[in-house]
Design a protein around this motif. Structure first.
Motif, PDB file in Angstrom:
ATOM      1  N   LEU A 235     -42.019  21.495  15.496  1.00 57.29           N
ATOM      2  CA  LEU A 235     -41.780  20.172  14.942  1.00 57.29           C
ATOM      3  C   LEU A 235     -40.790  19.402  15.808  1.00 57.29           C
ATOM      4  N   PRO A 236     -40.779  18.066  15.728  1.00 57.60           N
ATOM      5  CA  PRO A 236     -39.758  17.303  16.460  1.00 57.60           C
ATOM      6  C   PRO A 236     -38.376  17.576  15.884  1.00 57.60           C
ATOM      7  N   ASP A 237     -37.388  17.482  16.730  1.00 49.71           N
ATOM      8  CA  ASP A 237     -36.005  17.622  16.265  1.00 49.71           C
ATOM      9  C   ASP A 237     -35.535  16.341  15.581  1.00 49.71           C
ATOM     10  N   HIS A 238     -36.054  15.204  16.044  1.00 49.40           N
ATOM     11  CA  HIS A 238     -35.627  13.904  15.539  1.00 49.40           C
ATOM     12  C   HIS A 238     -36.842  13.011  15.322  1.00 49.40           C
ATOM     13  N   VAL A 239     -36.850  12.266  14.219  1.00 50.57           N
ATOM     14  CA  VAL A 239     -37.869  11.249  13.954  1.00 50.57           C
ATOM     15  C   VAL A 239     -37.148   9.925  13.749  1.00 50.57           C
ATOM     16  N   VAL A 240     -37.594   8.890  14.466  1.00 49.44           N
ATOM     17  CA  VAL A 240     -36.866   7.619  14.525  1.00 49.44           C
ATOM     18  C   VAL A 240     -37.788   6.472  14.113  1.00 49.44           C
ATOM     19  N   ALA A 241     -37.254   5.565  13.290  1.00 43.17           N
ATOM     20  CA  ALA A 241     -38.006   4.361  12.910  1.00 43.17           C
ATOM     21  C   ALA A 241     -37.034   3.217  12.680  1.00 43.17           C
ATOM     22  N   CYS A 242     -37.485   1.988  12.966  1.00 44.93           N
ATOM     23  CA  CYS A 242     -36.696   0.820  12.581  1.00 44.93           C
ATOM     24  C   CYS A 242     -36.839   0.624  11.078  1.00 44.93           C
ATOM     25  N   VAL A 243     -35.818   0.000  10.477  1.00 45.96           N
ATOM     26  CA  VAL A 243     -35.799  -0.123   9.023  1.00 45.96           C
ATOM     27  C   VAL A 243     -35.393  -1.527   8.605  1.00 45.96           C
ATOM     28  N   ALA A 244     -36.194  -2.103   7.728  1.00 46.02           N
ATOM     29  CA  ALA A 244     -35.820  -3.279   6.925  1.00 46.02           C
ATOM     30  C   ALA A 244     -36.321  -2.964   5.527  1.00 46.02           C
ATOM     31  N   GLY A 245     -37.546  -3.404   5.184  1.00 45.67           N
ATOM     32  CA  GLY A 245     -38.119  -2.987   3.913  1.00 45.67           C
ATOM     33  C   GLY A 245     -38.408  -1.504   3.879  1.00 45.67           C
ATOM     34  N   VAL A 262     -35.640  18.720  10.561  1.00 47.43           N
ATOM     35  CA  VAL A 262     -35.983  17.479  11.274  1.00 47.43           C
ATOM     36  C   VAL A 262     -35.018  16.386  10.818  1.00 47.43           C
ATOM     37  N   THR A 263     -34.265  15.832  11.763  1.00 45.70           N
ATOM     38  CA  THR A 263     -33.323  14.761  11.455  1.00 45.70           C
ATOM     39  C   THR A 263     -34.054  13.419  11.457  1.00 45.70           C
ATOM     40  N   LEU A 264     -33.901  12.668  10.383  1.00 46.31           N
ATOM     41  CA  LEU A 264     -34.539  11.361  10.254  1.00 46.31           C
ATOM     42  C   LEU A 264     -33.519  10.268  10.546  1.00 46.31           C
ATOM     43  N   HIS A 265     -33.865   9.369  11.459  1.00 49.05           N
ATOM     44  CA  HIS A 265     -32.960   8.295  11.873  1.00 49.05           C
ATOM     45  C   HIS A 265     -33.521   6.948  11.438  1.00 49.05           C
ATOM     46  N   ALA A 266     -32.684   6.139  10.796  1.00 54.36           N
ATOM     47  CA  ALA A 266     -33.042   4.789  10.375  1.00 54.36           C
ATOM     48  C   ALA A 266     -32.268   3.800  11.246  1.00 54.36           C
ATOM     49  N   VAL A 267     -32.989   2.966  11.983  1.00 51.89           N
ATOM     50  CA  VAL A 267     -32.366   2.062  12.953  1.00 51.89           C
ATOM     51  C   VAL A 267     -32.442   0.628  12.435  1.00 51.89           C
ATOM     52  N   GLU A 268     -31.274   0.016  12.289  1.00 46.65           N
ATOM     53  CA  GLU A 268     -31.168  -1.319  11.692  1.00 46.65           C
ATOM     54  C   GLU A 268     -30.887  -2.385  12.744  1.00 46.65           C
ATOM     55  N   PRO A 269     -31.140  -3.660  12.384  1.00 48.41           N
ATOM     56  CA  PRO A 269     -30.838  -4.772  13.298  1.00 48.41           C
ATOM     57  C   PRO A 269     -29.376  -5.208  13.210  1.00 48.41           C
ATOM     58  N   LEU A 270     -28.622  -4.987  14.271  1.00 48.50           N
ATOM     59  CA  LEU A 270     -27.229  -5.422  14.322  1.00 48.50           C
ATOM     60  C   LEU A 270     -27.115  -6.895  14.694  1.00 48.50           C
ATOM     61  N   GLY A 271     -28.223  -7.483  15.170  1.00 48.61           N
ATOM     62  CA  GLY A 271     -28.200  -8.903  15.534  1.00 48.61           C
ATOM     63  C   GLY A 271     -27.244  -9.176  16.673  1.00 48.61           C
ATOM     64  N   THR A 272     -26.377 -10.170  16.495  1.00 46.46           N
ATOM     65  CA  THR A 272     -25.413 -10.504  17.534  1.00 46.46           C
ATOM     66  C   THR A 272     -24.034  -9.906  17.285  1.00 46.46           C
ATOM     67  N   SER A 273     -23.753  -9.502  16.032  1.00 48.18           N
ATOM     68  CA  SER A 273     -22.467  -8.853  15.733  1.00 48.18           C
ATOM     69  C   SER A 273     -22.516  -8.309  14.320  1.00 48.18           C
ATOM     70  N   ASP A 274     -21.426  -7.619  13.916  1.00 52.16           N
ATOM     71  CA  ASP A 274     -21.378  -7.090  12.554  1.00 52.16           C
ATOM     72  C   ASP A 274     -20.749  -8.080  11.572  1.00 52.16           C
ATOM     73  N   GLU A 275     -20.577  -9.341  12.011  1.00 50.97           N
ATOM     74  CA  GLU A 275     -20.070 -10.368  11.107  1.00 50.97           C
ATOM     75  C   GLU A 275     -21.171 -10.782  10.124  1.00 50.97           C
ATOM     76  N   THR A 276     -20.767 -11.192   8.931  1.00 53.52           N
ATOM     77  CA  THR A 276     -21.725 -11.641   7.932  1.00 53.52           C
ATOM     78  C   THR A 276     -22.583 -12.772   8.488  1.00 53.52           C
ATOM     79  N   GLY A 277     -23.883 -12.658   8.293  1.00 57.37           N
ATOM     80  CA  GLY A 277     -24.809 -13.671   8.772  1.00 57.37           C
ATOM     81  C   GLY A 277     -25.276 -13.474  10.189  1.00 57.37           C
ATOM     82  N   LYS A 278     -24.723 -12.510  10.899  1.00 56.27           N
ATOM     83  CA  LYS A 278     -25.091 -12.271  12.290  1.00 56.27           C
ATOM     84  C   LYS A 278     -25.941 -11.021  12.464  1.00 56.27           C
ATOM     85  N   HIS A 279     -26.277 -10.352  11.365  1.00 58.81           N
ATOM     86  CA  HIS A 279     -27.039  -9.108  11.438  1.00 58.81           C
ATOM     87  C   HIS A 279     -27.880  -8.980  10.174  1.00 58.81           C
ATOM     88  N   ALA A 280     -28.635  -7.870  10.088  1.00 60.30           N
ATOM     89  CA  ALA A 280     -29.388  -7.553   8.872  1.00 60.30           C
ATOM     90  C   ALA A 280     -29.321  -6.043   8.631  1.00 60.30           C
TER      91      ALA A 280
END
Length: 410
Positions: A235-245, A262-280
């Motif tokens: 099996l894979p050691d890591h499974v990776v996917a982008c996440v929103a819904g 198997v480690t599951l990784h959820a990758v989120e959009p940091l946008g331009t920064s971690d300030e409110t309104g600049k990411h999701a």
């Protein structure tokens, strides 16, 4: 068999649609009968051989399944660490994983006697997929899309209309995915007697997260079998996917949820920064709340209203996550990462030039993280990434906005 011994996909959600403390049904009471009808119809159909035969026939003939698992030989050699594989959901008809649940909803609508499909879309991939499924099954189709995204993803708007869908602009608020979801929901309330809401991700009230996950589980089932075949039964050691819904993430995770190694990784959009309104990045910064009819994690302001969010990828501009993703995060089953817009754009150009693949900006989040992960893991380890969509829809936008970001031509 004890409850704890049941396979994950049988245990969750419970009969009321709960994923731990998340999920449930928080839609207005006037829609409850329609949701109950959908739940009972789906549960009665999902294991019937004739329904599965029809679904499999469409998946092969219209979609082009199965999609392959592919080893990234060039990128792996450049990185020099763990070996990276991708599940090629970009090779589906209409260009992304979204069609996996769209054809399922179309089949459900036909069995329920509904004549129309209603949905929201962000980047347009779900809208195009649903329009294609509706055309195939002879159904009407109404797609709600934020005005901002209609400009950014004009080619997908044209494709939806070409396939016979009515595209309705959502102009409130940020004019993006959340507003499109609100508009589609309102349209469903008005038309639920003759229409089915084919929700765009693993979000919303029960039974939508369950239905979307189940239809998307074909990704995980295929990926598991293919990966074992390619890697001598390992099996894979890591499974990776982008996440929103969470539709593409739950799709590939479903093949490995019962494998704790198997480690599951959820990758989120940091946008331009971690300030409110600049990411999701909801898993990183969200708090419990209610959004689009379900209890989940939400990026929200002090008064409880959803925060403004941002990402270069239209399909990830959403201030929440699906309730199942929220539960898996709370239970520690997911490892969370966030990728910036700059990293996404660099990955977009890198894969085009190194692998001959143009990935969707949404998928580039997962690919960018996989490269960073591979750099710090040994060559004995393997990483499987869900390449959830192709980037044809993003080419004009990226070249217009970031033409100098790819460095010297080769």
């Amino acid at each position: 068999m004890q409850q704890d011994d049941l396979p994950y996909l049988v245990k969750f959600p419970d009969a009321t649609g709960q994923f731990g403390r998340f999920g449930g049904n928080h839609y207005p009471p006037q829609v409850w009968p329609a949701l109950e009808e959908l739940t009972s119809t789906y549960l009665s159909l999902r294991d019937r051989p004739d329904f599965q035969h029809d679904l499999d026939t469409v998946r092969v003939g219209l979609q082009g399944r199965p999609t392959p698992v592919h080893f990234l030989r060039t990128t792996t050699a450049e990185v020099g660490g763990a070996r990276i594989y991708i599940k090629r959901e970009d090779l589906n008809h209409t260009g992304a994983h979204k069609i996996n649940h769209c054809v399922g909803f179309a089949l459900l609508a036909r069995n329920m006697g509904k004549r129309k499909l209603i949905a929201e879309t962000g980047a347009g991939q779900h809208g195009v997929a649903l329009a294609a499924a509706a055309a195939y099954f002879g159904l009407e189709c109404e797609i709600h899309m934020g005005e901002v995204d209609m400009v950014k993803q004009a080619s997908n708007v044209g494709r939806m209309r070409l396939l016979g869908a009515r595209v309705v602009a959502a102009s409130a608020g940020q004019s993006a995915l959340k507003e499109a979801s609100d508009a589609a929901f309102s349209a469903y309330i008005e038309q639920h007697e003759h229409a089915l809401y084919a929700i765009g991700s693993a979000i919303g009230p029960h039974p939508f997260p369950m239905i979307v996950r189940d239809f998307q589980s074909v990704v995980g089932k295929e990926a598991r079998s293919q990966f074992l075949s390619l890697n001598g039964g390992q099996l894979p050691d890591h499974v990776v996917a982008c996440v929103a819904g969470g539709s593409n993430a739950m799709g590939i995770y479903s093949g490995f949820l019962d494998d704790p190694a198997v480690t599951l990784h959820a990758v989120e959009p940091l946008g331009t920064s971690d300030e409110t309104g600049k990411h999701a990045a909801t898993l990183s910064f969200g708090t419990p709340g209610t959004l689009n009819g379900a209890r989940s994690l939400v990026l929200q302001q002090e008064d409880g209203t959803p925060s403004k969010v941002s990402s270069v990828a239209s399909g990830l501009v959403y201030p929440g996550v699906g309730p199942e993703i929220a539960m898996l995060h709370e239970e520690g089953r997911l490892k969370i990462a966030a990728i910036s817009n700059n990293e996404v754009i660099a990955t977009f150009f890198r894969f085009a030039k190194s692998e001959g693949i143009i990935p969707a900006l949404e998928s580039c989040h997962a690919l960018a993280f996989a490269i960073k992960l591979a750099e710090r893991r040994p060559p004995s380890e393997t990483i499987l990434v869900n390449l959830s969509g192709r980037g044809d829809k993003d080419v004009d936008f990226v070249l217009n906005e970031f033409r100098d970001a790819d460095g010297p031509a080769r």
